[in-house]
Design an enzyme around this catalytic site. Structure first.
Site, short mmCIF file in Angstrom:
data_model
loop_
_atom_site.label_atom_id
_atom_site.label_comp_id
_atom_site.label_asym_id
_atom_site.label_seq_id
_atom_site.Cartn_x
_atom_site.Cartn_y
_atom_site.Cartn_z
N ASP A 1 7.20 -7.46 -0.43
CA ASP A 1 5.91 -6.80 -0.62
C ASP A 1 5.71 -5.72 0.45
OD1 ASP A 1 5.30 -8.31 1.67
OD2 ASP A 1 4.44 -9.94 0.48
N SER A 2 4.48 -5.52 0.87
CA SER A 2 4.21 -4.45 1.83
C SER A 2 4.92 -4.66 3.16
CB SER A 2 2.69 -4.35 2.07
OG SER A 2 2.16 -5.60 2.48
N HIS A 3 5.16 -5.90 3.54
CA HIS A 3 5.87 -6.15 4.80
C HIS A 3 7.30 -5.63 4.72
CE1 HIS A 3 3.06 -9.53 6.45
NE2 HIS A 3 2.39 -8.56 5.84
N GLY B 1 7.26 -1.70 4.87
CA GLY B 1 6.92 -1.05 6.13
C GLY B 1 5.57 -0.37 6.07
N HIS C 1 -1.20 -4.99 9.17
CA HIS C 1 0.19 -5.14 8.73
C HIS C 1 1.12 -5.07 9.94
CE1 HIS C 1 -1.24 -4.72 4.64
NE2 HIS C 1 -0.01 -5.01 4.22
#
Length: 333
Positions: free
Chosen positions: A138-140, A143, A314
């Site tokens: 996902d977003s992790h 980046g 994040h």
């Protein structure tokens, strides 16, 4: 030798006269061929070429994405203008050189078009690596906002401060001398997206696509990673289940998550027999990840508490390096 002193950049919005001979290209990521052009959309996609000579031209359509051009492994220029671009690099020392174009930003829809590398010198076989790693997440994994100096970001700031090349996956792959693919999409999970958005969709739903924003499936291209790293679950458990969702409560969500995750891992095992698979999980859903790992015979890697100073809480650049360290230790161990 200082690269910047020897290179003469020329940015053109129209085709340059006689850009030279086309180089063979190595593609890192999924792409769709359209004649000699390549359409793409997944984050972290990159293109590489090699030549003998003193000049090279990089041609592509940036659309809304940011790109970085590297020559001989050193950053030449980062491009942020949404237009068709031909970037000419001239004045190089005579000899063999490599050129690389890499996508920095995430494409939530559509993507870009790579038009080719060209030289007036001698095209050579494109560089390639025997080791291959696929990162699914996902977003992790994307980046998301990792270069931001603040947690408070609007959509435009997230776009501008995302650099997938500095996410944990590409960092790790470069350390190991491996080619990589990042099949990741912000806000998506195994069965549930952030805050329950877009029900019926998920990362496994998007995974087969050649470009995330289009339904066209990816074609077989011989990609067989030796290592697969999956980091999914943050969005599944991002918020409590609310009325009208498919799960009566958290227990039902976790049961569905485990079942669907097991099926997704087994599909990867069937596609790539012998590939080593690692599943990442943070504290709040690590027990579920560990259960999936036990059921499928793969490894589980627990992600410690991170500083989360990137956009909208994040991972920061430091966090991404820490996750790369964690995975490297697990892989080498």
């Amino acid at each position: 030798m200082k690269l910047a002193a020897l290179l003469l950049p020329v940015l053109l919005s129209v085709p340059a006269p006689d850009p030279g001979k086309r180089l063979p290209v190595h593609v890192g990521g999924r792409a769709v061929a359209e004649g000699q052009a390549l359409r793409f959309g997944w984050p972290g996609t990159y293109f590489e070429g090699r030549f003998r000579g003193t000049d090279v031209t990089v041609a592509f359509d940036t659309r809304t994405d940011f790109y970085r051009v590297l020559v001989d492994g050193r950053v030449f220029q980062t491009l942020t203008r949404p237009e068709r671009t031909e970037l000419r690099v001239a004045g190089l020392k005579p000899g063999v050189h490599t050129v690389r174009l890499e996508k920095l930003t995430e494409s939530q829809s559509g993507g870009g078009t790579f038009l080719g590398f060209f030289t007036h010198g001698t095209p050579l076989t494109a560089p390639a690596r025997t080791a291959r790693i696929e990162f699914i997440g996902d977003s992790h994994s994307v980046g998301y906002g990792n270069t931001s100096a603040t947690r408070d970001c609007k959509a435009a700031q997230v776009h501008d401060t995302t650099d997938t090349s500095q996410a944990f996956g590409p960092i790790l792959a470069k350390r190991l001398g491996a080619d990589y693919r990042v099949i990741a999409y912000s806000g998506y999970g195994i069965v549930r997206n952030y805050a329950g958005k877009f029900p019926g969709e998920s990362l496994p739903f998007l995974y087969p696509r050649a470009i995330p924003g289009a339904p066209e499936p990816a074609r077989a291209d011989g990609w067989k990673p030796g290592i697969v790293v999956i980091n999914l679950g943050t969005n599944d458990f991002s918020t409590p289940v609310h009325a009208g969702e498919a799960w009566a409560d958290d227990a039902a969500l976790r049961a569905d998550y485990r079942a669907k995750y097991i099926a997704f891992v087994r599909a990867r095992q069937a596609a790539w027999p012998g590939a080593r698979i690692l599943l990442m999980g943070a504290e709040n859903f690590y027990a579920d990840v560990a259960a999936v790992a036990a059921a499928t015979g793969v490894a589980a890697v627990k992600v410690p508490k991170l500083e989360m100073t990137g956009c909208n809480w994040h991972p920061s650049l430091q966090d991404h390096r820490a996750m790369a360290d964690l995975l490297e230790k697990a892989i080498r161990g």
